[in-house]
Design a protein around this motif. Sequence first.
Motif, mmCIF file in Angstrom:
data_model
loop_
_atom_site.group_PDB
_atom_site.id
_atom_site.type_symbol
_atom_site.label_atom_id
_atom_site.label_comp_id
_atom_site.label_asym_id
_atom_site.label_seq_id
_atom_site.Cartn_x
_atom_site.Cartn_y
_atom_site.Cartn_z
ATOM 1 N N ALA A 130 -12.371 -4.651 -13.513
ATOM 2 C CA ALA A 130 -12.639 -3.243 -13.854
ATOM 3 C C ALA A 130 -11.459 -2.422 -13.301
ATOM 4 C CB ALA A 130 -13.974 -2.789 -13.290
ATOM 5 N N GLU A 131 -11.674 -1.144 -13.052
ATOM 6 C CA GLU A 131 -10.528 -0.298 -12.678
ATOM 7 C C GLU A 131 -10.585 0.200 -11.249
ATOM 8 O OE1 GLU A 131 -9.627 2.641 -15.920
ATOM 9 O OE2 GLU A 131 -11.280 1.578 -16.856
ATOM 10 N N GLY A 132 -11.411 -0.439 -10.406
ATOM 11 C CA GLY A 132 -11.539 0.021 -9.022
ATOM 12 C C GLY A 132 -12.501 1.188 -8.936
ATOM 13 N N HIS A 133 -12.506 1.838 -7.785
ATOM 14 C CA HIS A 133 -13.451 2.939 -7.575
ATOM 15 C C HIS A 133 -13.119 4.106 -8.500
ATOM 16 C CE1 HIS A 133 -14.193 0.511 -4.234
ATOM 17 N NE2 HIS A 133 -13.906 1.321 -3.228
ATOM 18 N N PRO A 134 -14.138 4.848 -8.895
ATOM 19 C CA PRO A 134 -13.893 6.020 -9.732
ATOM 20 C C PRO A 134 -13.015 7.060 -9.019
ATOM 21 C CG PRO A 134 -16.208 5.428 -9.726
ATOM 22 C CD PRO A 134 -15.563 4.591 -8.671
ATOM 23 N N ASP A 171 -0.672 1.685 3.665
ATOM 24 C CA ASP A 171 -1.045 0.297 3.398
ATOM 25 C C ASP A 171 -2.526 0.163 3.035
ATOM 26 O OD1 ASP A 171 -0.499 -2.379 3.240
ATOM 27 O OD2 ASP A 171 -0.027 -2.656 5.358
ATOM 28 N N ASP A 172 -2.864 -0.912 2.342
ATOM 29 C CA ASP A 172 -4.263 -1.205 2.021
ATOM 30 C C ASP A 172 -4.476 -2.702 2.242
ATOM 31 O OD1 ASP A 172 -6.718 -1.773 0.829
ATOM 32 O OD2 ASP A 172 -6.448 -0.329 -0.784
ATOM 33 N N GLY A 173 -4.953 -3.061 3.433
ATOM 34 C CA GLY A 173 -5.169 -4.468 3.753
ATOM 35 C C GLY A 173 -4.225 -4.993 4.814
ATOM 36 N N SER A 225 -10.600 9.814 -0.409
ATOM 37 C CA SER A 225 -9.850 8.797 0.339
ATOM 38 C C SER A 225 -8.366 9.147 0.344
ATOM 39 C CB SER A 225 -10.018 7.422 -0.304
ATOM 40 O OG SER A 225 -11.376 7.175 -0.553
ATOM 41 N N PHE A 226 -7.863 9.514 -0.833
ATOM 42 C CA PHE A 226 -6.424 9.761 -0.932
ATOM 43 C C PHE A 226 -6.026 11.142 -0.410
ATOM 44 C CE2 PHE A 226 -5.557 6.169 -4.249
ATOM 45 C CZ PHE A 226 -5.636 5.251 -3.213
ATOM 46 N N ALA A 227 -6.981 12.076 -0.364
ATOM 47 C CA ALA A 227 -6.702 13.343 0.318
ATOM 48 C C ALA A 227 -6.482 13.047 1.805
ATOM 49 C CB ALA A 227 -7.865 14.309 0.135
ATOM 50 N N VAL A 271 -14.200 9.640 -6.241
ATOM 51 C CA VAL A 271 -14.401 9.214 -4.855
ATOM 52 C C VAL A 271 -13.052 8.923 -4.187
ATOM 53 C CG1 VAL A 271 -14.771 6.708 -4.997
ATOM 54 C CG2 VAL A 271 -16.216 8.061 -3.525
ATOM 55 N N MET A 272 -12.112 8.392 -4.973
ATOM 56 C CA MET A 272 -10.760 8.164 -4.420
ATOM 57 C C MET A 272 -10.091 9.489 -4.080
ATOM 58 S SD MET A 272 -10.656 4.944 -4.229
ATOM 59 C CE MET A 272 -9.038 4.835 -3.494
ATOM 60 N N ASP A 273 -10.556 10.561 -4.702
ATOM 61 C CA ASP A 273 -10.043 11.903 -4.408
ATOM 62 C C ASP A 273 -10.091 12.171 -2.899
ATOM 63 O OD1 ASP A 273 -9.156 14.484 -4.975
ATOM 64 O OD2 ASP A 273 -11.181 15.276 -5.286
ATOM 65 N N LEU A 277 -0.434 -0.518 -2.180
ATOM 66 C CA LEU A 277 -1.756 -0.045 -2.612
ATOM 67 C C LEU A 277 -2.118 -0.702 -3.940
ATOM 68 C CD1 LEU A 277 -1.093 3.763 -1.944
ATOM 69 C CD2 LEU A 277 -2.664 2.335 -0.625
ATOM 70 N N HIS A 278 -3.391 -0.658 -4.299
ATOM 71 C CA HIS A 278 -3.768 -1.110 -5.641
ATOM 72 C C HIS A 278 -3.125 -0.130 -6.617
ATOM 73 C CE1 HIS A 278 -6.500 -3.881 -3.790
ATOM 74 N NE2 HIS A 278 -7.151 -2.914 -3.180
ATOM 75 N N VAL A 279 -2.370 -0.647 -7.575
ATOM 76 C CA VAL A 279 -1.611 0.245 -8.464
ATOM 77 C C VAL A 279 -2.537 0.698 -9.607
ATOM 78 C CG1 VAL A 279 0.478 0.515 -9.844
ATOM 79 C CG2 VAL A 279 0.522 -0.905 -7.796
ATOM 80 N N THR A 280 -3.262 1.766 -9.339
ATOM 81 C CA THR A 280 -4.253 2.296 -10.275
ATOM 82 C C THR A 280 -3.892 3.736 -10.632
ATOM 83 O OG1 THR A 280 -5.552 3.246 -8.483
ATOM 84 C CG2 THR A 280 -6.059 0.977 -9.076
ATOM 85 N N THR A 281 -4.681 4.321 -11.516
ATOM 86 C CA THR A 281 -4.416 5.715 -11.899
ATOM 87 C C THR A 281 -4.626 6.652 -10.701
ATOM 88 O OG1 THR A 281 -6.717 5.900 -12.668
ATOM 89 C CG2 THR A 281 -5.062 5.382 -14.324
ATOM 90 N N GLU A 282 -5.524 6.268 -9.790
ATOM 91 C CA GLU A 282 -5.795 7.109 -8.614
ATOM 92 C C GLU A 282 -4.610 7.026 -7.652
ATOM 93 O OE1 GLU A 282 -8.032 4.760 -9.791
ATOM 94 O OE2 GLU A 282 -9.150 6.269 -10.898
ATOM 95 N N THR A 283 -4.104 5.807 -7.458
ATOM 96 C CA THR A 283 -2.938 5.637 -6.589
ATOM 97 C C THR A 283 -1.749 6.407 -7.153
ATOM 98 O OG1 THR A 283 -3.688 3.521 -5.749
ATOM 99 C CG2 THR A 283 -1.314 3.886 -5.715
ATOM 100 N N ALA A 284 -1.617 6.405 -8.480
ATOM 101 C CA ALA A 284 -0.516 7.152 -9.099
ATOM 102 C C ALA A 284 -0.588 8.612 -8.668
ATOM 103 C CB ALA A 284 -0.602 7.047 -10.620
ATOM 104 N N ASN A 286 -13.957 -5.763 -8.505
ATOM 105 C CA ASN A 286 -13.990 -4.362 -8.976
ATOM 106 C C ASN A 286 -12.615 -3.882 -9.442
ATOM 107 O OD1 ASN A 286 -13.021 -4.450 -6.353
ATOM 108 N ND2 ASN A 286 -13.845 -2.461 -5.785
ATOM 109 N N LEU A 287 -11.560 -4.466 -8.883
ATOM 110 C CA LEU A 287 -10.218 -4.043 -9.293
ATOM 111 C C LEU A 287 -9.604 -5.001 -10.298
ATOM 112 C CD1 LEU A 287 -9.554 -2.814 -5.817
ATOM 113 C CD2 LEU A 287 -8.548 -1.545 -7.722
ATOM 114 N N ALA A 288 -10.074 -6.263 -10.309
ATOM 115 C CA ALA A 288 -9.488 -7.248 -11.215
ATOM 116 C C ALA A 288 -10.068 -7.116 -12.619
ATOM 117 C CB ALA A 288 -9.709 -8.651 -10.672
HETATM 118 N N1 ADE Z 1 -9.501 0.715 -3.953
HETATM 119 C C1 ADE Z 1 -10.677 0.657 -4.584
HETATM 120 N N2 ADE Z 1 -10.635 1.348 -5.736
HETATM 121 C C2 ADE Z 1 -9.377 1.844 -5.854
HETATM 122 C C3 ADE Z 1 -8.732 2.641 -6.825
HETATM 123 N N3 ADE Z 1 -9.366 3.064 -7.912
HETATM 124 N N4 ADE Z 1 -7.443 2.948 -6.602
HETATM 125 C C4 ADE Z 1 -6.818 2.525 -5.492
HETATM 126 N N5 ADE Z 1 -7.375 1.781 -4.546
HETATM 127 C C5 ADE Z 1 -8.654 1.439 -4.715
#
Ligand code: ADE
Length: 410
Positions: free
Chosen positions: A336-340, A122-124, A347-349, A343-345, A49-56, A332-334
């Motif tokens: 900036a920080e990806g989706h807010p 997985d993502d992709g 997707s990840f739920a 909204v990831m709330d 996954l994109h290793v972001t605060t939301e993924t964490a 958006n991920l490179a």
């Molecule tokens: N895909 C798009 N935005 C994301 C985010 N903030 N975290 C994980 N995956 C993403």
Amino acid sequence: MPDIKDMGLKDLGKRRVEWASGQMPVLRLIKEDFEKSKVLRGLKIGCCLHVTTETANLVLTLKSAGADVYLCASNPLSTQDDVSAYLVSEGIDVYAIKGESTQKYYEHIEAVLDKKPDIIVDDGADLNSTAHKKNIVVMGGTEETTTGVIRLKAMEKAGVLKFPVIAVNDAQTKHLFDNRYGTGQSTIDGILRATNILLAGKKFVVAGYGMCGKGVAMRAKGMGAHVIVVEVDPIRALEAVMDGFEVTDMDSASEKGDIFVTVTGNKSVIKIENIMKMKDGAILANSGHFDVEIEVAKMRELFPSREIRPFVEEFLINGKRIYLLAGGRLVNLASAEGHPSAVMDMSFANQALSVKFIAENWEKLEKRVYKVPPEIDSYVAELKLKTMNIKIEKLTPEQIKYLSSWEEGT
Ligand code: ADE
């Protein structure tokens, strides 16, 4: 052994992950539930996954259910190194460094597979397809994004899919919100953080009018840009026309645009011959999953370039300056920080509940791409509304009867 940039970043990562958690109330409720039920006890979950605060927040939710979690990046440029450090301090094996080479990227995928996961998130579809190439069979998997679902459906059609996969992307509480409002906002955010340009009055070309393209077009228009949509699908093109956008082909758009964004999931959407026609100063960015939408490899082969700001590369093309953002990778991920997080709330739920569904039902599932069970989709919407303190109407018994009958007319 995890492979990350710098453990010294863990405190920063912890604070940022906490901040994101504040915007993810649905996932928090699921986590509370998982902590009690331990529904994933003893399972190993491999995540790409994109290793972001939301993924964490997602992987910590899976861990709280009793799973061992292994995480690698789903894009070489999307990792937030402070988040990796924090997750390692929380007992998650992370293999991801922002800016890693393609070789390292695949070594990290292999490192996750070496842990012999039971379930793949997985993502992709890079983790899934690598598992298939290595003949690794798991209980099941989930897939986050449009591009990944397309790849998995192709595998299903070719008869090579070895385990069931749930297409999280196709849940309504995922693509109607994440793809549209998430990609819409985060793509503009990525472009602005990289360039600091003014959007008002600019000609903004969006290639692709799926959910993601709709979101990008809507937000660019909201900031005063004149949006031009490029589409291959006649129905979507018509939709864009009636949404009030100019629609044309890439050849004509090339001469008009100040900013170009690809969100198609396809390759060679902006070709070298299009780039040659662009105005001096044109900016190119991609928000589709892979870096193949703009012919970046050919640009590098043919024209000299220099980095002018972080994530902004200036190409000199027949005396004109053309700017490429984030090397053509997910802007958006490179930059900036990806989706807010909010909204990831959702997707990840869906991800967390789909992993639970696989853990409980995998023996009954076939080697197919499944939809997220509709009960999960509605449950996520209900929880999200509840956490937003929004009430909705209920059908009366007479209305239910009316909707299921055909006799009553004028
Ligand atoms: N895909 C798009 N935005 C994301 C985010 N903030 N975290 C994980 N995956 C993403």
